[in-house]
Design an enzyme around this catalytic site. Structure first.
Site, short mmCIF file in Angstrom:
data_model
loop_
_atom_site.label_atom_id
_atom_site.label_comp_id
_atom_site.label_asym_id
_atom_site.label_seq_id
_atom_site.Cartn_x
_atom_site.Cartn_y
_atom_site.Cartn_z
N ASN A 107 0.70 -1.26 0.16
CA ASN A 107 0.08 0.01 0.08
C ASN A 107 0.92 1.24 0.02
O ASN A 107 2.03 1.25 0.41
CB ASN A 107 -0.87 0.14 1.37
CG ASN A 107 -1.64 1.14 1.15
OD1 ASN A 107 -2.40 1.65 0.22
ND2 ASN A 107 -2.01 1.76 2.53
N HIS A 109 0.51 4.95 1.48
CA HIS A 109 0.19 5.94 2.33
C HIS A 109 0.62 7.51 2.43
O HIS A 109 1.88 7.58 2.33
CB HIS A 109 0.00 5.51 3.71
CG HIS A 109 -0.60 6.18 4.75
ND1 HIS A 109 -1.89 6.38 4.93
CD2 HIS A 109 -0.37 7.11 5.77
CE1 HIS A 109 -2.52 7.04 5.87
NE2 HIS A 109 -1.44 7.68 6.42
C1 GRF Z 1 -2.59 9.13 -2.99
O1 GRF Z 1 -2.01 10.28 -2.24
C2 GRF Z 1 -2.10 7.75 -2.05
O2 GRF Z 1 -1.28 7.93 -1.16
C3 GRF Z 1 -3.51 7.64 -1.23
O3 GRF Z 1 -4.57 8.09 -2.03
C4 GRF Z 1 -4.14 8.90 -3.16
C5 GRF Z 1 -4.24 8.12 -4.35
O4 GRF Z 1 -4.17 9.08 -5.72
N1 GRF Z 1 -3.72 6.51 -0.57
P1 GRF Z 1 -4.37 8.40 -6.96
O5 GRF Z 1 -5.54 7.87 -7.10
O6 GRF Z 1 -3.24 7.43 -7.24
O7 GRF Z 1 -4.12 9.53 -7.99
#
Ligand code: GRF
Length: 226
Positions: A107, A109
């Site tokens: 994942n 974050h």
């Molecule tokens: C990212 O900031 C990720 O860290 C978080 O949600 C956002 C997703 O962005 N979990 P994307 O959909 O990949 O543009």
């Protein structure tokens, strides 16, 4: 050829960066499928443009978390996944689901964990007055945003930043960090072993890995933990 299945909930920009890196850098892997919920239309469209099979699976269509996860697992497993990559996937997963993919699921974050697990990380970072913020890629374990950390990208918090400017700076760092880490996994450089991160004999990233240089553009930095 390893199979990567990516789960998304939103615009899928991290998915896009991974799919492009996989194709351009000729990883021994392919993004075999992208699965997203109702709010993932833009991300699924992006995946389709990359020629990746997409599936929409809305948790709202299921009567329980378990029923939703059973269907999700079936769809993931249909692609014989070596890696399940959560890229902005906004669902809390049950322990049995996590156990099914333990060591194969990662994942990203948007904070320097263990600071600011959960939601609204950029707002909370600004409110706390931190001077450095960033993103973390970790193996998924049952705790929320809590698995062994593989690598982090740090970005400075600038005077005058608001949530949007800080989020954009972090997201740009995510787009460098996440493809690099997934590549390390595909190349067998690191793995989860006895609930800890282990670097394998292939070792640290190769000398020509862009992440090796300590400083990235715009003062962000890659941090990893060999
Ligand atoms: C990212 O900031 C990720 O860290 C978080 O949600 C956002 C997703 O962005 N979990 P994307 O959909 O990949 O543009």
């Amino acid at each position: 050829m390893q199979n990567i299945v990516v789960l998304i909930s939103g615009q899928g920009s991290n998915l896009g960066s991974i799919a492009q890196a996989c194709r351009r850098q000729h990883w021994p892997a392919r993004v075999a499928a992208v699965i997203g919920g109702r709010s993932a239309a833009a991300g699924l469209a992006l995946a389709a443009l990359e020629g990746i099979p997409t599936q929409q699976l809305a948790h709202q269509d299921f009567s329980s978390r378990e029923a939703y996860e059973a269907e999700l697992a079936e769809r993931i497993d249909a692609h014989d996944p070596d890696w399940v990559v959560l890229a902005g996937f906004m669902r809390i997963l049950t322990p049995p689901f996590v156990a099914r993919y333990l060591g194969r699921m990662v994942n990203i974050h948007p904070s320097l964990l263990p600071a600011f697990p959960g939601l609204a990380t950029h707002r909370r970072a600004l409110a706390a007055g931190v001077k450095v913020h960033g993103a973390t890629v970790h193996f998924v374990t049952p705790g929320l945003d809590d698995g062994p950390i593989i690598a982090q990208a740090a970005v400075p918090v600038q005077p005058g930043d608001d949530e949007a400017t800080l989020a954009a700076r972090v997201l740009a760092a995510e787009h460098r960090l996440y493809p690099m880490v997934v590549r390390w996994l595909v190349e067998g450089r690191s793995r989860l072993h006895s609930e800890q991160l282990e670097w394998l004999p292939a070792g640290e990233p190769p000398a020509d890995d862009p992440g090796r240089s300590a400083a990235w553009p715009d003062d962000s930095q890659l941090l990893w933990c060999p």
